[in-house]
Design a protein around this motif. Structure first.
Motif, short mmCIF file in Angstrom:
data_model
loop_
_atom_site.label_atom_id
_atom_site.label_comp_id
_atom_site.label_asym_id
_atom_site.label_seq_id
_atom_site.Cartn_x
_atom_site.Cartn_y
_atom_site.Cartn_z
N LEU A 187 1.76 -9.40 -4.38
CA LEU A 187 0.88 -10.11 -3.46
C LEU A 187 1.29 -9.84 -2.02
O LEU A 187 0.45 -9.70 -1.13
CB LEU A 187 0.94 -11.62 -3.72
N LEU A 189 2.93 -7.14 -0.98
CA LEU A 189 2.56 -5.75 -0.69
C LEU A 189 1.06 -5.66 -0.42
O LEU A 189 0.63 -4.97 0.50
CB LEU A 189 2.91 -4.85 -1.89
N ALA A 190 0.28 -6.39 -1.22
CA ALA A 190 -1.17 -6.35 -1.04
C ALA A 190 -1.54 -6.82 0.36
O ALA A 190 -2.37 -6.21 1.03
CB ALA A 190 -1.87 -7.22 -2.10
N GLY A 191 -0.89 -7.89 0.82
CA GLY A 191 -1.14 -8.41 2.15
C GLY A 191 -0.81 -7.38 3.21
O GLY A 191 -1.59 -7.12 4.13
N GLU A 192 0.36 -6.75 3.04
CA GLU A 192 0.80 -5.74 3.99
C GLU A 192 -0.16 -4.55 3.99
O GLU A 192 -0.52 -4.03 5.05
CB GLU A 192 2.21 -5.29 3.62
N GLY A 193 -0.58 -4.17 2.79
CA GLY A 193 -1.51 -3.05 2.66
C GLY A 193 -2.84 -3.33 3.35
O GLY A 193 -3.52 -2.42 3.83
N LEU A 194 -3.21 -4.60 3.42
CA LEU A 194 -4.48 -4.96 4.05
C LEU A 194 -4.34 -5.10 5.57
O LEU A 194 -5.28 -5.46 6.26
CB LEU A 194 -5.01 -6.27 3.46
N GLY A 195 -3.13 -4.84 6.07
CA GLY A 195 -2.95 -4.81 7.51
C GLY A 195 -2.21 -6.00 8.09
O GLY A 195 -2.16 -6.16 9.31
N ALA A 196 -1.68 -6.87 7.23
CA ALA A 196 -0.96 -8.04 7.75
C ALA A 196 0.47 -7.66 8.09
O ALA A 196 1.16 -7.04 7.28
CB ALA A 196 -0.98 -9.16 6.72
N THR A 197 0.92 -8.06 9.29
CA THR A 197 2.31 -7.81 9.67
C THR A 197 3.21 -8.66 8.78
O THR A 197 2.74 -9.63 8.19
CB THR A 197 2.55 -8.23 11.13
N ARG A 200 2.76 -12.33 9.37
CA ARG A 200 1.49 -12.86 8.85
C ARG A 200 1.54 -12.99 7.33
O ARG A 200 1.05 -13.96 6.75
CB ARG A 200 0.32 -11.95 9.24
N VAL A 201 2.15 -11.99 6.67
CA VAL A 201 2.28 -12.06 5.21
C VAL A 201 3.04 -13.32 4.82
O VAL A 201 2.65 -14.05 3.90
CB VAL A 201 2.99 -10.80 4.65
N TYR B 73 1.40 -1.72 7.00
CA TYR B 73 0.31 -2.52 7.58
C TYR B 73 -0.44 -1.80 8.69
O TYR B 73 -1.42 -2.32 9.20
CB TYR B 73 0.83 -3.90 8.03
N PHE B 81 -4.10 -2.89 -7.05
CA PHE B 81 -2.91 -2.92 -7.90
C PHE B 81 -3.28 -3.05 -9.38
O PHE B 81 -4.39 -3.46 -9.72
CB PHE B 81 -2.01 -4.09 -7.51
#
Lengths: 295, 354
Positions: A187, A189-197, A200-201, B73, B81
Motif C-alpha cells: 500500500l 509502495l502504491a501510494g509512492e507510485g501514484l506520486g505521493a512523497t 504524504r504516504v 514518486y 500490484f
C-alpha cells in the motif's frame, strides 16, 4: 443390584443434562464470577445506598463537596494527559519497532515489556529517587551548574503523569505495534507510485491505517489510569488526589465504609462510562481483538 | 528510439544476484510481457522500473531521461500490484483520484477524471463503495483505473490477473488488452503464465536466472525458440538428444544417449558426427493407423487424454515416451485406444534445432 442401577441412572441423567444444557460446563466459571466478583461488587453498591442511612445521602454529599469534585477532575484530567503523552511516545516507539531490523525490533520489544516484570511499587519508588529534589535529575543539573534550586519534578501532576506513562507504555506500544506490522507494505509502495512523497504516504496511508491501534491503546491506558493508587500516592501532591486515594482515605482512615463505597461506585461509573462512550465511536471488541492479536 | 530502454541492469538482494545484465527495449504503445518461472527476477525488474528498488549498476532510460536517481514518486509510472493494493480506508473514487490529488489537481477536477476512468473500466456507480465491499474482479479494475488515470509513461502490471479465477481472468485479459489499445499506453506485464503472455503481448521476454533468454513476438518465441530452456518453458515439446550418425536425402539418423536410433528430417543441414538437441512440439506431430509419408515410426499408445478439440496421446517407442497431440478435425475422426499399435512422426520443417 438396586444401587448399581440407580447409580447408572444418575450418571445418565447427569450426562444428558450436560449434553442438553450448554450452560452447565460453564458452572465453575459462573460460580467464581458470582462469589468473587459480583457479590463483593453488589455489596459495595448496597453499602453506598444504605450506610449509614438508606437513600442517596452519600451521593448528595459527594457532589456537594468541592474537594471531591476536584478529586474527580484531577483523576480525569491527569489520566487524559498521561494517555495523550503516552499515545505520542508510544506511537513513535512502536513506529521505530515496526520499521527497524529484526534484531533492533526485538531489543525494543524487550525494553518495553521487561519492566512489566518488576513490581509496581519498586518502579514507583525508583521514579521517586529519580525525580525528587535531591534525586538523580536535580543533582545532575545542579552539578553541571544549569540550575541553582531544584526543579519541581515531584509532588505534582507532571510526576504522576510520568509515573502513569512509565507503567502504561507497554499497553500503548503493543496494540499500536500490532496494527503497524499488519499494514501491507504494498500500500505504501502504491501510494509512492501514484506520486505521493514519503511524508504524504505517511499522513494519507500509514497514519490512518495505524489509528485503530492508537485508539485501542488509549482506551486501555485511560481506563487503567483512572484507578491508579500507588503512583499518585507516592509521586503526587497531597492537595491533588486521585479518586482511589480518596476511597482509601474514607475506608482506611475514617472508617466510613458507606461513603468510601460511594466513591468506589463513582469511580466504577467513570470507567464504564468511558467504555460506553468509546463504544459509540468504535467497535471495541473488534478493535481490541484486531490490535492486540487476541482471538 | 525506444520509449523504455534498460541497459545491463544488475541487482542483488544481499548475496543473491537477482538481475544479471538485464537489458530490454520497449517501443511506444507496445505491450511487453516478462515471462519466467518464479524467482527468475521478473518482478524485481518491474520494481526497479517503478523505482521501488535501485539498481547496483546499469541504467533505466524512459523517453530519453535516465531514471536511475529519480525517486518512485516522481517517475509517473502506473503500477498494478498482484493483490491490487487498494487503500482500504478510502472509497473507490478516492483511490482512483489519489494520484491526481498528488499532482495538485483540484478535488472536483480529480473526481471528474476519476469518474471517467471508472466508466472506462465499467465501474460507474461503484465510486462510493470501499475496496472491501467489491469483488476481486472489480478490485482489479479499480487498480487498473487508479494506475491509468494519472496518464503514466508506462503501465506496469505485476501478476495482476493471477489472483482471479480462470473465467474472470480470460475476460479481464481481453478487456485489459482493449483498454490498453484504447488508451495507447505502453505496458509491461509480469506473469508466470505462458498462455497469458502469448495471447496478450506484442513481444514476450522470456527470463531465466535474472536475464532474458529470448525476446520476440509470441509466434516467433514459440515456433523458433532459441534454446532448450525456451522450447521447454513455452508449450510442450519432445526432445531428442544425441549424435548424428548418417545423412541421406535431407534425413538424418541420430543415435540417442540410450543407444536407440531415430530417423527424421530437418529444415537445414546438420553436421554428421556432431551432437544436437532436436525438439518437436506435440501438435506438430502426426499419428496414423498405417505408415504415411510423415508417420514413419511405429509405437504403442500408452495413454489417451481426450480434451474436446484435441486428443493427447502418450506413445511408447524407441525406449521413450512421446507426446503427440491430434486435432479432432472431424465428427467421426479416429481416436486411438491405449495399447493400440500406431505410426507417428513429423514433417522435416517441424523439427526445432536447439
Amino acid at each position: 443390584m438396586q444401587s448399581v442401577e440407580t447409580h447408572a441412572g444418575f450418571s445418565r441423567t447427569i450426562g444428558r443434562a450436560l449434553r442438553s444444557s450448554p450452560l452447565l460446563p460453564l458452572l465453575p466459571g459462573i460460580l467464581a464470577i458470582v462469589f468473587l466478583f459480583l457479590w463483593p461488587l453488589g455489596q459495595m453498591i448496597y453499602f453506598s445506598f444504605t450506610d449509614p442511612t438508606v437513600g442517596l445521602e452519600n451521593y448528595r454529599r459527594f457532589f456537594q463537596t468541592p474537594a471531591e469534585i476536584r478529586s474527580l477532575g484531577t483523576t480525569m484530567w491527569v489520566s487524559f494527559l498521561a494517555t495523550l503523552l503516552c499515545a505520542v511516545i508510544g506511537y513513535i516507539y512502536a513506529y521505530s519497532m515496526a520499521n527497524s531490523s529484526k534484531a533492533v525490533s526485538r531489543l525494543l520489544m524487550g525494553a518495553v515489556v521487561l519492566p512489566m516484570g518488576v513490581n509496581l511499587l519498586v518502579r514507583t519508588f525508583s521514579l521517586q529517587a529519580i525525580l525528587r529534589d535531591t534525586g538523580l535529575i536535580n543533582e545532575l543539573l545542579k552539578s553541571i551548574g544549569l540550575i541553582q534550586s531544584p526543579l519541581p519534578l515531584i509532588r505534582n501532576t507532571f510526576a504522576v503523569s510520568v509515573g502513569i506513562i512509565s507503567m502504561e507504555l507497554p499497553f500503548m506500544v503493543l496494540p499500536i505495534y500490532n496494527t503497524m506490522v499488519q499494514i501491507n507494505r504494498k500500500l505504501l509502495l502504491a501510494g509512492e507510485g501514484l506520486g505521493a512523497t514519503p511524508a504524504r504516504v505517511f499522513l494519507d496511508i500509514y497514519l490512518p491505517l495505524s489509528l485503530p491501534g492508537v485508539f485501542a491503546g488509549s482506551l486501555i491506558v485511560f481506563v487503567s489510569s483512572l484507578a491508579y493508587y500507588v503512583v499518585p500516592q507516592l509521586l503526587g501532591s497531597g492537595s491533588e488526589m486521585f479518586l482511589s486515594q480518596d476511597v482509601s482515605n474514607w475506608i482506611q482512615l475514617q472508617a466510613e465504609f458507606g461513603y468510601g463505597a460511594t466513591v468506589g461506585v463513582i469511580l466504577l461509573i467513570l470507567t464504564l462510562g468511558t467504555l460506553l462512550i468509546a463504544s459509540l465511536f468504535m467497535n471495541i471488541d473488534k478493535t481490541l481483538s484486531e490490535t492486540t492479536g487476541a482471538k | 528510439m525506444s520509449l523504455l530502454s534498460i541497459h545491463d541492469l544488475c541487482f542483488r538482494y544481499g548475496e543473491k544476484s537477482v538481475l544479471k545484465n538485464f537489458s530490454l527495449e520497449v517501443e511506444e504503445g507496445e505491450f511487453v510481457s516478462l515471462l519466467g518461472p518464479s524467482g527468475c527476477g521478473k518482478t524485481t525488474a518491474l520494481m526497479l522500473i517503478a523505482g521501488f528498488e535501485y539498481p547496483e549498476s546499469g541504467s533505466i532510460v524512459v523517453g530519453g531521461e535516465n531514471l536511475n536517481d529519480v525517486p518512485a514518486y516522481r517517475r509517473n509510472m502506473g503500477m498494478v500490484f498482484q493483490n491490487y493494493a487498494l487503500f482500504p480506508h478510502m472509497s473507490i473514487l478516492d483511490n482512483v483520484a489519489y494520484g491526481l490529488r498528488q499532482r495538485k489537481i483540484s478535488k472536483p477536477a480529480a473526481y471528474k477524471a476519476a469518474e471517467e476512468v471508472l466508466s472506462l473500466v465499467q465501474l460507474q456507480g461503484m465510486a462510493h463503495r470501499f475496496p472491501g465491499q467489491i469483488s476481486g474482479g472489480q478490485q482489479q479494475r479499480v487498480a487498473l483505473a487508479r494506475a491509468i488515470v494519472i496518464k503514466p509513461r508506462l503501465l506496469l502490471l505485476d501478476e495482476s490477473l493471477s489472483a482471479l479465477d480462470r473465467k474472470l481472468r480470460v475476460e479481464m485479459e481481453v478487456e485489459l488488452r482493449k483498454i490498453q489499445r484504447e488508451v495507447g499506453i505502453t505496458t509491461i506485464f509480469v506473469t508466470h503464465d505462458q498462455e497469458e503472455a502469448l495471447t496478450m503481448s506484442d513481444r514476450v521476454a522470456l527470463m531465466r536466472d535474472g536475464s532474458i533468454e529470448q525476446y520476440d513476438q509470441p509466434s516467433v518465441i514459440y515456433e523458433q525458440p532459441k534454446n532448450l530452456f525456451v522450447a521447454g518453458f513455452l508449450g510442450k515439446a519432445n526432445f531428442l538428444k544425441g549424435d548424428i550418425e548418417a545423412a541421406q536425402d535431407g534425413h538424418y539418423s541420430m543415435r540417442l544417449e540410450d543407444g536407440n536410433r531415430v530417423q527424421f528430417g530437418v529444415p537445414r543441414p546438420l553436421e554428421v558426427g556432431s551432437s544436437y538437441t532436436i525438439g518437436v512440439r506435440p501438435e506438430k506431430m502426426e499419428i496414423s493407423a498405417t505408415p504415411t509419408e510423415n508417420a514413419t515410426m511405429p509405437g504403442t499408445v500408452s495413454l489417451v487424454t481426450y480434451a474436446g478439440g484435441v486428443t493427447q496421446y502418450e506413445i511408447q517407442a524407441l525406449g521413450k515416451e512421446w507426446m503427440v497431440q491430434s486435432q479432432n478435425a472431424t465428427v467421426h475422426g479416429a481416436i486411438f485406444d491405449a495399447g493400440q499399435q500406431v505410426w507417428f512422426g513429423w514433417k522435416p520443417d517441424n523439427s526445432l534445432i536447439l
